[in-house]
Design an enzyme around this catalytic site. Structure first.
Site, PDB file in Angstrom:
ATOM      1  N   GLU A 128       0.831  -1.212   0.000  1.00  0.00           N
ATOM      2  CA  GLU A 128       0.000   0.000   0.000  1.00  0.00           C
ATOM      3  C   GLU A 128       0.862   1.258   0.000  1.00  0.00           C
ATOM      4  OE1 GLU A 128      -2.590  -1.058  -1.133  1.00  0.00           O
ATOM      5  OE2 GLU A 128      -4.181  -0.555   0.274  1.00  0.00           O
ATOM      6  N   THR A 181      -6.933   9.761  -5.433  1.00  0.00           N
ATOM      7  CA  THR A 181      -6.872   9.667  -3.975  1.00  0.00           C
ATOM      8  C   THR A 181      -6.271  10.955  -3.399  1.00  0.00           C
ATOM      9  OG1 THR A 181      -6.560   7.300  -4.217  1.00  0.00           O
ATOM     10  CG2 THR A 181      -6.091   8.200  -2.058  1.00  0.00           C
TER      11      THR A 181
END
Ligand code: ADP
Length: 309
Positions: A128, A181
């Site tokens: 991630e 994002t």
């Protein structure tokens, strides 16, 4: 040579009031991965089917997660990896997390399970970090633990698995628009009013209690986000209409999946989830934006083994 084939689930992070701390796993969509052990301390991605993603292990979240795991393995062993990708990258349903989590769960099985689920989450979080710049666990935790999860703290990493009622279904619409994002983060306010914080932690407590008691009314009352959704939802076309009409059709509630653009709604029973699917489709057909809709029971197991030899 040992080989394992696994299913790596999509996941919904945030879950309304549970911004940055809660998530749940889906049965659909999900990726498949095949891992084989090799007698070299390295990771080789030999095949990626579905989307154009890097084969270089250092640039693929699965490779990065596996290299992190291998750094804590003494034996001279490594992995060959095939990824069969169904979850679109950037859709807000944990595409990168599925690859990172799937890879480390499969590797742990091949090695005879030396690591705990929390260790595996720690390795997968490195994936991630590659995908988004921060080693967050909101999608990794449900992918590895299954069902609903709460990331109570990062230092130390403390992931809590929350009971999941049997009849919970999710309907998730993924509008084919891009919400970066970084943009979704940028527009958030840095400070929160005390009155909003109080409402939010009341709801988080209510949601956790509702899930643990299979109290669907309490789950429904608690699926409210006083802090992030009012700001972020402006990036998602017809968000309020989808939410309102889905609830009129019987959905318990929902919100933005991850940082968007996907929207999730939770329902009690598949029939209601199907009605929600029809409503989502009708609204987006009217708006004129392409979309995918996924209907899934909440997946209580997380990553699943398909076969092993
Ligand atoms: P999602 O919001 O669906 O989780 P992310 O935006 O977090 O998707 O992650 C997608 C990013 O991660 C893309 O930039 C993609 O190129 C990168 N990436 C690297 N390896 C993978 C992988 N195995 N699966 C998905 N995305 C990957």
């Amino acid at each position: 040579m040992k080989e394992i084939r696994i299913f790596a689930p999509g996941t919904v992070a945030n879950v309304a009031c549970g911004f940055d701390v809660m998530g749940f796993a889906l049965d659909n969509p999900g990726d498949e991965m095949v891992l084989r052990t090799i007698p070299e301390k390295t990771v080789r991605i030999t095949k990626i089917d579905g989307f154009n993603l890097p084969l270089d292990a250092a640039k693929n979240v699965a490779g990065v997660a596996l290299l992190s795991l291998l750094s804590e393995v003494k034996e001279k062993v490594g992995f060959e990896v095939e990824i069969y990708k169904k979850i679109k990258p950037g859709s807000g349903i944990g595409s990168s997390a599925a690859s990172s989590a799937g890879a480390v769960v499969a590797a742990n099985k091949l090695l005879g399970e030396p690591f705990s689920k929390t260790d595996l989450a720690r390795f997968a979080m490195e994936g991630e970090r590659l995908a988004s710049g921060t080693a967050h666990a909101d999608n990794i935790a449900p992918a590895i633990f299954g069902g609903f999860t709460l990331v109570r703290s990062y230092q130390p990493l403390d992931i809590i698995s929350i009971d999941t009622p049997d009849e919970l279904y999710a309907t998730v619409i993924h509008p084919q628009i891009e919400v970066k994002t970084s943009d979704a983060r940028e527009i958030l306010k840095r400070n929160v009013l005390l009155k909003d914080a109080i409402r939010q932690w009341g709801n988080v407590g209510g949601l956790v209690a509702g899930l643990m008691k299979s109290d669907y009314d309490l789950i429904s009352r608690s699926l409210e986000d006083a802090i992030v959704e009012p700001i972020r939802s402006i990036l998602i076309p017809a968000f309020q209409e989808v939410k309102l009409k889905s609830k009129e059709a019987g959905a318990l509630g929902g919100g933005i999946s991850g940082s968007g653009p996907s929207i999730f709604m939770l329902s009690r029973g598949e029939a209601t989830a199907q009605k929600v699917k029809a409503i989502m489709a009708e609204i987006y057909d009217k708006v004129g934006i392409e979309y995918d809709i996924h209907l899934s029971k909440v997946n209580k197991e997380g990553v699943k083994i398909i076969s092993q030899k």
